[in-house]
Design a protein around this motif. Structure first.
Motif, PDB file in Angstrom:
ATOM      1  N   LYS A  42       0.847  -1.196   0.000  1.00 34.61           N
ATOM      2  CA  LYS A  42       0.000   0.000   0.000  1.00 34.61           C
ATOM      3  C   LYS A  42       0.883   1.246   0.000  1.00 34.61           C
ATOM      4  O   LYS A  42       2.080   1.180   0.270  1.00 34.61           O
ATOM      5  CB  LYS A  42      -0.887   0.027   1.249  1.00 34.61           C
ATOM      6  CG  LYS A  42      -1.783  -1.164   1.408  1.00 34.61           C
ATOM      7  CD  LYS A  42      -2.950  -1.095   0.463  1.00 34.61           C
ATOM      8  CE  LYS A  42      -3.946  -2.203   0.759  1.00 34.61           C
ATOM      9  NZ  LYS A  42      -5.066  -2.201  -0.190  1.00 34.61           N
ATOM     10  N   GLY A  43       0.268   2.380  -0.267  1.00 34.63           N
ATOM     11  CA  GLY A  43       0.996   3.633  -0.179  1.00 34.63           C
ATOM     12  C   GLY A  43       1.114   4.099   1.259  1.00 34.63           C
ATOM     13  O   GLY A  43       0.294   3.746   2.104  1.00 34.63           O
TER      14      GLY A  43
ATOM     15  N   GLN B  37      10.425   3.515  -4.598  1.00 38.42           N
ATOM     16  CA  GLN B  37      10.686   2.746  -3.392  1.00 38.42           C
ATOM     17  C   GLN B  37      11.239   1.373  -3.758  1.00 38.42           C
ATOM     18  O   GLN B  37      10.563   0.575  -4.395  1.00 38.42           O
ATOM     19  CB  GLN B  37       9.424   2.579  -2.538  1.00 38.42           C
ATOM     20  CG  GLN B  37       9.700   1.930  -1.186  1.00 38.42           C
ATOM     21  CD  GLN B  37       8.466   1.883  -0.306  1.00 38.42           C
ATOM     22  OE1 GLN B  37       7.360   1.594  -0.769  1.00 38.42           O
ATOM     23  NE2 GLN B  37       8.637   2.186   0.985  1.00 38.42           N
ATOM     24  N   PHE B  90       5.592   5.587  -6.444  1.00 32.04           N
ATOM     25  CA  PHE B  90       4.447   6.229  -5.814  1.00 32.04           C
ATOM     26  C   PHE B  90       4.315   7.664  -6.286  1.00 32.04           C
ATOM     27  O   PHE B  90       5.298   8.374  -6.482  1.00 32.04           O
ATOM     28  CB  PHE B  90       4.601   6.243  -4.288  1.00 32.04           C
ATOM     29  CG  PHE B  90       4.398   4.914  -3.637  1.00 32.04           C
ATOM     30  CD1 PHE B  90       5.480   4.183  -3.184  1.00 32.04           C
ATOM     31  CD2 PHE B  90       3.118   4.390  -3.467  1.00 32.04           C
ATOM     32  CE1 PHE B  90       5.301   2.952  -2.574  1.00 32.04           C
ATOM     33  CE2 PHE B  90       2.926   3.160  -2.864  1.00 32.04           C
ATOM     34  CZ  PHE B  90       4.019   2.444  -2.419  1.00 32.04           C
ATOM     35  N   GLY B 105      -0.707   7.755  -3.415  1.00 26.54           N
ATOM     36  CA  GLY B 105      -1.477   6.805  -4.190  1.00 26.54           C
ATOM     37  C   GLY B 105      -1.072   5.378  -3.854  1.00 26.54           C
ATOM     38  O   GLY B 105      -0.152   5.167  -3.055  1.00 26.54           O
ATOM     39  N   PRO B 106      -1.725   4.404  -4.474  1.00 24.68           N
ATOM     40  CA  PRO B 106      -1.454   2.992  -4.170  1.00 24.68           C
ATOM     41  C   PRO B 106      -0.170   2.464  -4.804  1.00 24.68           C
ATOM     42  O   PRO B 106       0.269   1.376  -4.469  1.00 24.68           O
ATOM     43  CB  PRO B 106      -2.671   2.268  -4.737  1.00 24.68           C
ATOM     44  CG  PRO B 106      -3.140   3.162  -5.829  1.00 24.68           C
ATOM     45  CD  PRO B 106      -2.860   4.564  -5.388  1.00 24.68           C
ATOM     46  N   ARG B 109       3.755  -1.029  -9.399  1.00 29.66           N
ATOM     47  CA  ARG B 109       4.885  -1.955  -9.232  1.00 29.66           C
ATOM     48  C   ARG B 109       5.479  -2.250 -10.600  1.00 29.66           C
ATOM     49  O   ARG B 109       4.795  -2.826 -11.449  1.00 29.66           O
ATOM     50  CB  ARG B 109       4.455  -3.249  -8.552  1.00 29.66           C
ATOM     51  CG  ARG B 109       5.608  -4.226  -8.318  1.00 29.66           C
ATOM     52  CD  ARG B 109       5.163  -5.436  -7.509  1.00 29.66           C
ATOM     53  NE  ARG B 109       4.822  -5.079  -6.150  1.00 29.66           N
ATOM     54  CZ  ARG B 109       5.682  -4.936  -5.153  1.00 29.66           C
ATOM     55  NH1 ARG B 109       6.970  -5.113  -5.388  1.00 29.66           N
ATOM     56  NH2 ARG B 109       5.270  -4.630  -3.942  1.00 29.66           N
TER      57      ARG B 109
END
Lengths: 110, 113
Positions: A42-43, B37, B90, B105-106, B109
């Motif tokens: 998740k963010g 990330q 992100f 946000g979600p 990937r």
């Protein structure tokens, strides 16, 4: 040396324990300090936001900033299994450039 | 739900390829941030836009570029992809001031094979 250092963990604690999470930083210009919680896949979501030094409390969460030591902390009281997540510290000097710690993985065991 | 949307959720591609990641900010937010990330590097700030203009740049590679459009959505373009570009990307938005809370946000990937 990284601008922000954070122990990656994992940190495992029993349910109900008090959790202490910490970050150290090297840039004395940082003025705004944040703690984010990130669940797997998740963010990040903002938990606590502190300007300059001092303490801030919100429910079970307390954020502390010690600018003289360049050290920030997040305390979680009465920890719950739902608190199991990665906790990221973040900071900025007031610019748009935010520096994040690498995150500490926390596991609260039921 | 933060109100920030990102597409696609997952992207698998090959080395040398180019991809575009899309972000729609929360209604009313003028500022968009992009972050990368990875497991070993944590959350790295890439670039930030305010109302269509680039305002801050972080550790963004020259192979990466971004823009924010008049409707405030933003795109991050990654080209000449390498294995090391595999990460979560992100997007975050905020009302506009540097000290404003960012809403993430979600994520997308990206896997580079």
């Amino acid at each position: 040396q990284k601008e922000v250092e954070q122990d990656p963990g994992p940190l495992s604690v029993p349910e109900g324990a008090i959790v202490s999470l910490n970050c150290t930083y090297s840039n004395s210009a940082f003025q705004y300090f944040m703690w984010y919680r990130q669940y797997s896949r998740k963010g990040p979501e903002l938990l606590m936001y502190t300007y300059s030094s001092g303490n801030k409390e919100d429910g079970r969460f307390t954020a502390q900033v010690d600018k003289s030591s360049k050290y920030i902390s997040l305390f979680i009281r009465d920890s719950q299994p739902s608190d199991s997540a990665t906790y990221l510290c973040a900071m900025t000097s007031g610019t748009y450039k935010y520096i994040f710690g690498t995150g500490t993985r926390l596991k609260v065991l039921a | 739900d933060s109100g920030v949307t990102q597409t696609p959720k997952h992207l698998i591609t090959a080395t040398g390829q180019r991809v575009t990641l899309r972000c729609s900010p929360r209604s009313g937010d003028l500022s968009v941030y992009w972050y990368q990330q990875s497991l070993d590097q944590g959350l790295q700030f890439l670039i930030q836009y305010y109302n269509g203009e680039e305002r801050a740049k972080g550790n963004i590679l020259e192979r990466f570029s971004a823009q924010q459009f008049p409707d405030l959505h933003s795109e991050l373009n990654l080209s000449s992809l390498e294995l090391g570009d595999s990460a979560l990307y992100f997007c975050a938005s905020s009302p506009g001031r540097p000290e404003d809370e960012q809403f993430f946000g979600p994520g997308t990937r990206l896997t580079v094979l």
